[in-house]
Design a protein around this motif. Structure first.
Motif, mmCIF file in Angstrom:
data_model
loop_
_atom_site.group_PDB
_atom_site.id
_atom_site.type_symbol
_atom_site.label_atom_id
_atom_site.label_comp_id
_atom_site.label_asym_id
_atom_site.label_seq_id
_atom_site.Cartn_x
_atom_site.Cartn_y
_atom_site.Cartn_z
ATOM 1 N N SER A 1 0.805 -1.235 0.032
ATOM 2 C CA SER A 1 0.227 0.032 -0.059
ATOM 3 C C SER A 1 1.096 1.260 0.042
ATOM 4 C CB SER A 1 -0.873 0.002 1.196
ATOM 5 O OG SER A 1 -1.629 1.264 1.439
ATOM 6 N N ARG B 1 0.193 3.405 2.058
ATOM 7 C CA ARG B 1 0.667 4.007 3.422
ATOM 8 C C ARG B 1 1.925 3.186 3.895
ATOM 9 N NH1 ARG B 1 -5.146 3.511 2.820
ATOM 10 N NH2 ARG B 1 -5.054 1.355 2.784
ATOM 11 N N PHE C 1 -8.253 7.065 2.692
ATOM 12 C CA PHE C 1 -8.148 6.233 1.607
ATOM 13 C C PHE C 1 -7.650 7.070 0.296
ATOM 14 C CE2 PHE C 1 -10.702 3.911 4.518
ATOM 15 C CZ PHE C 1 -10.069 2.608 4.559
ATOM 16 N N ARG D 1 -14.244 2.198 6.770
ATOM 17 C CA ARG D 1 -14.263 0.841 5.818
ATOM 18 C C ARG D 1 -13.413 0.007 6.637
ATOM 19 N NH1 ARG D 1 -15.184 1.492 0.238
ATOM 20 N NH2 ARG D 1 -16.408 3.542 0.166
ATOM 21 N N TRP E 1 -4.847 -1.487 7.455
ATOM 22 C CA TRP E 1 -3.959 -0.080 7.149
ATOM 23 C C TRP E 1 -2.844 -0.657 6.158
ATOM 24 C CZ3 TRP E 1 1.001 1.320 7.989
ATOM 25 C CH2 TRP E 1 1.706 0.502 9.093
ATOM 26 N N GLU F 1 -5.161 -1.543 -0.691
ATOM 27 C CA GLU F 1 -6.750 -1.659 -1.107
ATOM 28 C C GLU F 1 -7.248 -0.216 -0.663
ATOM 29 O OE1 GLU F 1 -11.232 -3.538 -0.325
ATOM 30 O OE2 GLU F 1 -9.289 -4.452 -0.050
ATOM 31 N N ASP F 2 -7.769 0.562 -1.738
ATOM 32 C CA ASP F 2 -8.521 1.842 -1.181
ATOM 33 C C ASP F 2 -9.998 2.031 -1.949
ATOM 34 O OD1 ASP F 2 -6.194 3.927 -0.075
ATOM 35 O OD2 ASP F 2 -5.169 2.460 -1.356
#
Length: 922
Positions: free
Chosen positions: A764, A766, A819, A854, A858, A862-863
């Motif tokens: 991700s 993140r 997100f 959601r 973290w 996926e967003d």
């Protein structure tokens, strides 16, 4: 009690009118730059104090809300006038007709409101004895008692918080060490000559701060965090220029006076808002000066942005937060400094200063001369029967003086169980337990809490380290046996068992050693002592040891114990010691305001002041001033008598005027509520002097009902929601600053899904951003060639940084709250990162990140997918009606859930070519 509450409510009304006018002056001044805005905000805050003081001062009024001919109002003076022949007959003539004489269905909404107002006013004009004889009616006023409780408790807590804040700043100052770096001192001297004239500035460092700060006005200190040695030359120059600009402008004193106004007007959201704006304007004005001395706007802003990512987000003690810079304020500054207008010169002409101050002063004097209904003097008031005054002697009370050391600055004893007894108080009990979080914090229902003691030591023993002076002593005692261990461990952090004089206690391992400052994570950690199965005592370790020795070295009862009044909440303030230490400074500051100085005998001639609130039998408030001599007491009494006499002008006859103009009343909105409350209270106060003691009593024969919960609940919920919204916006700001720094390094923003070095394993954005949010160690733990849910990477999942979690989310949750909007037309089209040049719709018109609830861990790549051909996904979920969004330029907006769908879709595209106009409400 009614007289006291009436003065309070009319004062609130006057301050509200003034602050609205002052707000207009501030907004106009703000357009000329932050220096003008800071001056206007400071002037408004100080004049708000003046407006409150003038309500009690010998100040003529030029307009009264009482009904009557304008000529009669204009002729009103402060001299006593002849008493009307029959006040009761006049009241009877004004009284509304009984409900039985008019059909309810024939009343319009405004007529009903006018009738209800009349009933309310007439009911509260009765003495307690008369009120006791009334028959049951639909209108059952409880506002005087509720207002008295809220105001006295709120003012006491606000003053205690202000004092604790100053103690905390003093402790911080004591825990600093001097900086001896020659190059840094030379730079400070150079900038001082340029920005500060000849005033000396001392540089010190602290382990407790994560960002630089300026404290003090007589002997100002610039305090740097301990990592200043790692700063670049440009960063050192920017920081010192900014802080020395604060010293040259006298910003610390300005902020301190602003906080004094906030403490006095703790109830007023406009005053709090102005105080927040003042702090921001002071920072921006210092930025304007700092930029001139640091290479210009662009270089200054770039340096600040770089420092923002490295800034240590250390917790600041809650009491000291109004006096010290926070990370949220730092991010707000960076956001606002994108506007070149913020870098206007901080210099102002003398004429400009006079114009701003003159406008604010004129508005203050205008509204200070506005008098409420019943603007006549006390001589015009009908004489109250002796039975209605609260003249009974102070009831004897048994107080446990355990753990109270000699010479305390302040002692407050609150008895929640007694104050909250009765079925009518259960809504308030529920509110305190569930909304305020008392039960969660203490592990105990607030109604089962017998006593709270708050003790502020003023003159510690010489062997108590100075670094612990600011720590107060807190004592909690339950009605029955209670396990306080969990609460103690939460207050102490890491702790270990210890013994002193044969008594076992638990010492915090995070506290400051006596010979050096505490680490930042240790601020206000308490050691604790469990004397029995109902009580816990919390204090710094040296103070706690002093408490444990009380039985052997000090008398159990203080010499002022006989003056302690009964009540469910009582506070003592040692003004004699404070005046001995700081009286000269206080007098010098107060001399600048002649209005405030006129009341100086109250605090200069009083040695100790007591304030007591009793709710078990109606509502009784008692204030007691213990003076050094009978002559001093007479001076205090005369000052209070003048204030009370002139304060009677705030009570009057606005009912008929408001009822006769329902349309205007409707437009007044919230102001009308304040006006209604201000005009419905009956004076019940009595001032007595005997020897060296002055006593003020006020009583209301009314129950303290669940109306308090009704009043408190909206304020608490609004405050919590606003705080969480602000924190969420700060999280988004921090993430966007990190994304822009990522772009500076890699020449593009991170992709929503980044492919690892093995060419196939995704992770991700993140994870990719971790090094840019000061989480390099966590980034290094993540294995890029393993799935996000591998055994190793699950360990990273468990260490979720707070910046990815909304403050309203479950603290134990590992689901992300922020997100990216992904899709071919968005800023995050897939595994390729966008460059700024790709965002052809404009970075200020393109949404990058959104806030949403959601069930997406973290670390999972996926967003929120966006497809122009499909219905819009759901966003938000943490607040009703809105969700926060971060735009590609780093700005933030609260987006309405009712936003036009076409507009929202246009904001998701980075190069759609749509014409976008974002409404001001979104």
């Amino acid at each position: 009690m009614n007289a006291f509450a009436a003065r309070v409510l009319w004062g609130i009304f006057q301050v509200t009118l003034f602050t609205v006018a002052g707000l207009v002056v501030y907004l106009l001044a703000r357009r000329r730059g932050p220096a003008a805005g800071a001056l206007a905000a400071a002037a408004c805050l100080l004049m708000a104090v003046g407006v409150s003081a003038l309500a009690l001062a010998p100040w003529p009024h030029w307009y009264t809300l009482a009904p009557g001919e304008p000529e009669q109002q204009a002729a009103t003076s402060i001299e006593p006038a002849a008493e009307p022949a029959s006040r009761d007959s006049a009241d009877a003539a004004r009284a509304p007709a009984p409900a039985s004489q008019a059909k309810a269905e024939d009343l319009s909404r405004t007529a009903w409101a006018g009738a209800a107002w009349q009933d309310f006013w007439q009911e509260l004009r009765k003495s307690p004895g008369e009120a006791a004889k009334k028959t049951d009616t639909p209108w059952s006023p409880r506002w005087p008692a509720v207002l008295g409780v809220l105001f006295v408790v709120g003012l006491s807590l606000a003053i205690v918080r202000l004092a604790l804040g100053l103690f905390a700043v003093r402790r911080l100052r004591a825990n600093t060490s001097p900086i001896a770096d020659a190059s840094l001192l030379a730079l400070a001297e150079e900038l001082g000559r340029r920005l500060n004239g000849s005033r000396p500035v001392e540089l010190r460092e602290s382990l407790e701060l994560g960002s630089p700060a300026t404290v003090g006005w007589r002997r100002p200190l610039v305090i740097l965090p301990s990592d200043w040695r790692d700063w670049t030359a440009a960063e050192r120059r920017v920081v010192l220029a900014h802080e020395i600009a604060h010293v040259g402008r006298g910003d610390y004193l300005t902020g301190l006076l602003g906080q004094f106004s906030v403490a006095l007007h703790f109830y007023h959201p406009l005053v709090h808002w102005l105080a927040r704006r003042l702090r921001l304007e002071l920072e921006l004005a210092a930025d304007a000066l700092g930029a001139e001395a640091s290479g210009g706007r662009e270089a200054y802003l770039i340096t600040l942005a770089q420092m923002a990512l490295r800034q240590d987000d250390r917790a600041i003690a809650w009491a000291a937060r109004p006096f010290l810079p926070s990370r949220g304020a730092f991010l707000r500054r960076i956001d606002m400094l994108r506007d070149p207008k913020q870098f206007r010169s901080a210099a102002m002409s003398r004429g400009g200063r006079f114009a701003i101050i003159g406008c604010v002063a004129a508005a203050g004097l205008l509204f200070a001369g506005l008098r409420g209904p019943q603007g006549e003097s006390v001589a015009q008031q009908p004489k109250k029967p002796a039975a209605t005054a609260a003249a009974s002697p102070t009831e004897a009370t048994t107080v446990d003086w355990s753990f109270v050391p000699p010479n305390p600055a302040a002692v407050a004893i609150i008895r929640p169980a007694a104050a909250l007894a009765g079925a009518e108080m259960q809504p308030l009990v529920k509110l305190l337990n569930e909304q305020v979080g008392v039960e969660k914090l203490l592990g105990l229902n607030v109604a089962e809490l017998e006593e709270i003691k708050l003790i502020a030591p003023f003159v510690p023993d010489p062997d108590v380290p100075r670094s612990t002076h600011s720590f107060g002593i807190l004592v909690f005692r339950a009605k029955a046996a209670h396990d306080w261990k969990a609460f103690g461990e939460n207050a102490a952090g890491r702790s270990a068992e210890a013994t002193f004089l044969g008594k076992k206690y638990y010492k915090t391992l995070d506290a400051a050693p006596a010979d050096r400052p505490a680490p930042a994570t240790a601020a206000f950690r308490y050691s604790y002592y469990l004397p029995d199965d109902r009580t816990i005592v919390l204090a710094s370790e040296p103070q706690l040891q002093r408490v444990l020795a009380l039985g052997k070295t000090s008398p159990a009862e203080p010499d002022w114990a006989d003056d302690w009044p009964a009540g469910e909440a009582t506070v003592m303030l040692d003004l004699k010691t404070y005046n001995a230490l700081h009286g000269a400074e206080l007098k010098q500051e107060m001399s600048r305001d002649p209005v405030v100085s006129s009341f100086s005998p109250i605090w200069e001639q009083t040695e100790r002041m007591f304030l007591s609130l009793k709710t078990s039998d109606g509502l009784q408030v008692e204030a007691l001033a213990k003076c050094g001599s009978a002559a001093a007491a007479q001076q205090v009494k005369k000052t209070l008598e003048a204030a009370m006499t002139l304060a009677s002008n705030v009570v009057g006859q606005a009912a008929d005027k408001l009822a006769a103009a329902p349309n205007g009343a409707q437009e007044a909105g919230a102001m009308l509520v304040l006006a209604d409350l201000a005009t419905t209270l009956v004076k019940q106060a009595k001032l007595e002097g005997e020897g060296s003691t002055v006593r003020l009593r006020s009583a209301v024969d009314v129950d303290v009902a669940d109306t308090a919960a009704t009043v408190l609940a909206p304020a608490i919920m609004a405050s919590r929601t606003a705080a969480k919204r602000s924190q969420s916006i700060n999280n988004l700001k921090y993430l966007m600053i990190a994304m822009h720094n990522y772009h500076d390094v890699y020449k593009h923003f991170p992709a929503a899904v980044v492919i690892g070095p093995d060419g196939k394993t995704p992770h991700s954005w993140r994870i990719e951003l971790l090094p840019f949010v000061e989480q390099r160690a966590l980034y290094d733990q993540y294995k890029m060639d393993e799935p996000w849910d591998s055994e190793n990477n699950k360990k990273v999942l468990e260490q979720m940084p707070a910046v990815f979690r909304h403050p309203s989310a479950d603290p134990g949750s590992k689901d992300a709250s922020y997100f990216a909007i992904t899709g071919e037309t968005t800023m995050f089209p897939g595994t390729q990162g966008s460059e700024i040049k790709d965002i052809r719709d404009g970075t200020s018109n393109t949404i990058a990140l959104v806030e949403a609830q959601r069930s997406i861990p973290w670390t999972k790549p996926e967003d929120i997918a966006y497809d122009p051909a499909k219905p819009l996904p759901k966003f938000g979920g943490y607040e009703p009606r809105i969700f926060n969004a971060a735009f590609a330029d780093g700005s933030m907006r609260a987006i309405s859930q009712e936003i036009d769908e076409k507009l929202l879709r246009a904001l998701f595209t980075k190069a759609g070519g749509e014409s976008v106009q974002i409404p001001s409400g979104n």
